[in-house]
Design a protein around this motif. Structure first.
Motif, mmCIF file in Angstrom:
data_model
loop_
_atom_site.group_PDB
_atom_site.id
_atom_site.type_symbol
_atom_site.label_atom_id
_atom_site.label_comp_id
_atom_site.label_asym_id
_atom_site.label_seq_id
_atom_site.Cartn_x
_atom_site.Cartn_y
_atom_site.Cartn_z
ATOM 1 N N ARG A 50 0.834 -1.207 0.000
ATOM 2 C CA ARG A 50 0.000 0.000 0.000
ATOM 3 C C ARG A 50 0.866 1.253 0.000
ATOM 4 O O ARG A 50 0.628 2.177 -0.783
ATOM 5 N N ARG A 98 2.540 1.711 -3.313
ATOM 6 C CA ARG A 98 1.578 2.199 -4.307
ATOM 7 C C ARG A 98 1.321 3.687 -4.129
ATOM 8 O O ARG A 98 1.288 4.452 -5.100
ATOM 9 N N LEU A 99 1.141 4.139 -2.873
ATOM 10 C CA LEU A 99 0.879 5.556 -2.619
ATOM 11 C C LEU A 99 2.042 6.444 -3.051
ATOM 12 O O LEU A 99 1.843 7.484 -3.686
ATOM 13 N N THR A 145 4.416 5.642 -5.234
ATOM 14 C CA THR A 145 4.509 5.537 -6.697
ATOM 15 C C THR A 145 3.491 6.438 -7.372
ATOM 16 O O THR A 145 3.828 7.188 -8.304
ATOM 17 N N ASP A 146 2.249 6.384 -6.916
ATOM 18 C CA ASP A 146 1.203 7.214 -7.513
ATOM 19 C C ASP A 146 1.509 8.699 -7.359
ATOM 20 O O ASP A 146 1.222 9.502 -8.255
ATOM 21 N N ALA A 147 2.113 9.065 -6.227
ATOM 22 C CA ALA A 147 2.428 10.476 -5.982
ATOM 23 C C ALA A 147 3.502 10.997 -6.927
ATOM 24 O O ALA A 147 3.423 12.145 -7.391
ATOM 25 N N ALA A 171 4.528 9.408 -9.874
ATOM 26 C CA ALA A 171 4.294 9.037 -11.275
ATOM 27 C C ALA A 171 3.660 10.172 -12.080
ATOM 28 O O ALA A 171 3.872 10.259 -13.294
ATOM 29 N N VAL A 172 2.910 11.049 -11.414
ATOM 30 C CA VAL A 172 2.276 12.160 -12.137
ATOM 31 C C VAL A 172 3.306 13.124 -12.718
ATOM 32 O O VAL A 172 2.980 13.911 -13.611
ATOM 33 N N SER A 221 7.828 2.914 -12.186
ATOM 34 C CA SER A 221 7.023 1.698 -12.153
ATOM 35 C C SER A 221 7.069 1.128 -10.744
ATOM 36 O O SER A 221 7.864 1.550 -9.901
ATOM 37 N N ARG A 222 6.200 0.157 -10.489
ATOM 38 C CA ARG A 222 6.173 -0.489 -9.186
ATOM 39 C C ARG A 222 6.033 -1.978 -9.387
ATOM 40 O O ARG A 222 5.299 -2.436 -10.256
ATOM 41 N N LEU A 230 9.303 0.453 -5.536
ATOM 42 C CA LEU A 230 9.155 1.525 -6.520
ATOM 43 C C LEU A 230 10.445 1.588 -7.323
ATOM 44 O O LEU A 230 11.536 1.559 -6.753
ATOM 45 N N CYS A 244 3.608 10.975 3.159
ATOM 46 C CA CYS A 244 2.953 9.710 3.514
ATOM 47 C C CYS A 244 3.146 9.425 5.010
ATOM 48 O O CYS A 244 2.205 8.989 5.691
#
Length: 93
Positions: free
Chosen positions: A26, A29-30, A32-34, A36-37, A52-53, A58, A88
């Motif tokens: 989790r 993912r958080l 990575t998502d932060a 990746a933008v 990528s993850r 990451l 985070c």
């Protein structure tokens, strides 16, 4: 990993691979998502990057035309990841 599809692999002869391992998927993912933008948003004519993850890890791959751009790109992505990790941690992710 190779440069993004829209980049010529011969144009970016210098590469650094950064990997960040997390205790749980989790959080990975958080973070990575932060970050990746930012892919494609902070690229310039001398460097580019992919994010990528894979499970708890990451991966950030920085591609550059020269070593100065590689250092700058690596520092940028290290800073972005550190900031995402700090946020985070504050949000108790």
């Amino acid at each position: 990993m190779s440069p993004p599809a829209d980049a010529d692999s011969h144009s970016y002869p210098h590469t650094v691979s950064l990997s960040f391992d997390y205790d749980d998927e989790r959080r990975a993912r958080l973070v990575t998502d932060a970050v990746a933008v930012e892919v494609g948003e902070i690229d310039d004519d001398r460097s580019t990057a992919t994010v990528s993850r894979d499970g708890h890890t990451l991966h950030v791959e920085v591609f550059a035309r020269d070593l100065v751009a590689l250092r700058a790109g690596a520092n940028t992505w290290l800073g972005l990841v550190a900031t995402a990790e700090d946020v985070c941690a504050l949000a108790a992710c």
